[in-house]
Design an enzyme around this catalytic site. Structure first.
Site, PDB file in Angstrom:
ATOM      1  CD  GLN A 203      36.913  -7.101  56.349  1.00 23.82           C
ATOM      2  OE1 GLN A 203      36.142  -6.736  57.244  1.00 23.82           O
ATOM      3  NE2 GLN A 203      36.525  -7.273  55.093  1.00 23.82           N
ATOM      4  CG  ASP A 244      38.336  -2.580  47.981  1.00 25.82           C
ATOM      5  OD1 ASP A 244      38.130  -1.845  48.979  1.00 25.82           O
ATOM      6  OD2 ASP A 244      38.746  -3.745  48.085  1.00 25.82           O
TER       7      ASP A 244
END
Ligand SMILES: CSC[C@H]1O[C@H](OP(=O)(O)O)[C@H](O)[C@@H]1O
Length: 365
Positions: A203, A244
């Protein structure tokens, strides 16, 4: 943010008024593809297979999944089934559950005939709220970068390391960890970003680097294992990452490898900040290590790597023997004791129960 000379969000309502258009992040940085998703199953696939990813964006996408459900069958039973289908796509990011609960609790309070209109209104609000939350994170994180810059010689670069992608691609716009960076760059503070490639799905290499190129932010792509070496040599002024799920006690769950960066930062007295909007705080969990479910993704993501061939084809190649089994825990938990501060839309909190409740007094008790 801008892609070329056009502004994009990562997700938006299609002109049909029911589907959503998304940037399909699987093909970046080599191809910029927009996909239209018009079913709950399609939304579930887009989240599970990471067409869209990043905790806040996952939540917004799921909210539109609930809205799509109301068009087909707005009944409580159908909403419950959609909630389950969307919730099981990815277990770690709390924004998914938060958004699904927001939508279901609202819709249950309404007659079936009013649910579709209310659902699309609320999903759009959650998307707009994400942008405002990230603007707040940007302003509060900018103060930290300004303070670091003030201690340097005029014009000396502020070197920031980030892990994975907590950029505008992980949210509706602006990003969380990148929001302060974009604001600092915009006001002329000389920043440079070390971008962790972030195996296995890269990512950083594929998404954060693409964002930095797109916005002209000086950056250097590094392998995940280089961060500690750079910190030992004084090359990093601060680390800023996303999350997250952050617990009520300040434990931070984020992309695998974050914990190792936090350890290296602590060992080298490098400030380690986490940027997060309040929907990413799980007030029901204290001990992140014990209570946060860590997504285990397919080992193929480790063994097979996507890239662009010399002939320009986007393809996968195998980097390990056929007979090798690969493990792929997608997240880890950084204990609060290793976190310098939590950059939220309301301010910077100490990574502790007390620190978070100073900013969120409504959560006391
Ligand atoms: C602003 S949340 C970004 C967060 O999400 C990423 O995970 P994934 O790409 O698997 O969805 C990573 O943990 C980022 O820090």
């Amino acid at each position: 943010m801008n892609v070329g000379d056009r502004h994009y969000r990562t997700i938006w309502l299609n002109e049909d008024g029911r589907s959503v258009d998304i940037i399909d992040q699987r093909w970046l940085p080599h191809d910029f593809r927009i996909e239209t998703v018009g079913t709950v199953d399609g939304i579930a696939t887009a989240i599970r297979d990471m067409w869209v990813r990043g905790a806040p964006l996952i939540g917004v996408t799921a909210a539109y999944g609930m809205a799509l459900q109301t068009l087909d069958d707005p009944s409580d039973e159908a909403l419950d089934a959609a909630w389950e289908k969307l919730h099981e796509t990815r277990p770690t990011a709390i924004n998914l559950r938060w958004a699904l609960d927001e939508m279901r609790n609202l819709l249950r309070s309404l007659p079936n005939g009013e649910r579709a209109k209310a659902a699309y209104k609320r999903a759009a609000e959650i998307a707009d709220e994400d942008i405002e939350l990230n603007r707040g994170i940007g302003r509060n994180g900018l103060e930290i970068i300004r303070a670091i810059a003030a201690k340097k010689k005029p014009g000396e670069t502020v070197n920031i390391l980030t892990h994975c992608n907590a950029g505008w691609l992980a949210t509706v716009d602006y990003g969380t960890a990148t929001a302060p960076i974009y604001l600092a760059a915009a006001e002329g503070i000389p920043v440079h970003v070390y971008v962790d490639e972030t195996r296995p799905r890269n990512q950083g290499a594929q998404l954060t680097a693409w964002e930095m190129v797109g916005h002209g932010v000086p950056h250097t792509l590094i392998v995940d294992n280089a961060g500690g070496h750079l910190m030992q040599r004084g090359a990093v002024d601060m680390v800023i990452v996303g999350t997250d799920r952050t617990t009520a006690d300040g434990d931070v769950c984020n992309k695998i490898g974050t914990y190792l960066k936090a350890l290296a930062a602590r060992d080298n007295d490098v400030p380690f900040y986490v940027a997060l909007p309040s929907p990413t705080i799980d007030w029901t969990v204290g001990d992140g290590l014990k209570e946060i479910p860590i997504e285990e993704r397919s080992g193929d993501e480790v063994s097979l790597v996507w890239g662009k061939t010399a002939s320009g084809e986007i393809a996968q190649v195998r980097v390990s023997p056929e007979g090798t089994t690969a493990g792929n825990p997608a997240f880890d938990v950084t204990p609060a004791r290793l976190v310098t501060g939590l950059i939220t839309e309301r301010g910077v909190a100490k990574a502790s129960r007390e620190g978070l409740r100073e900013l969120f007094p409504e959560r006391r008790g």
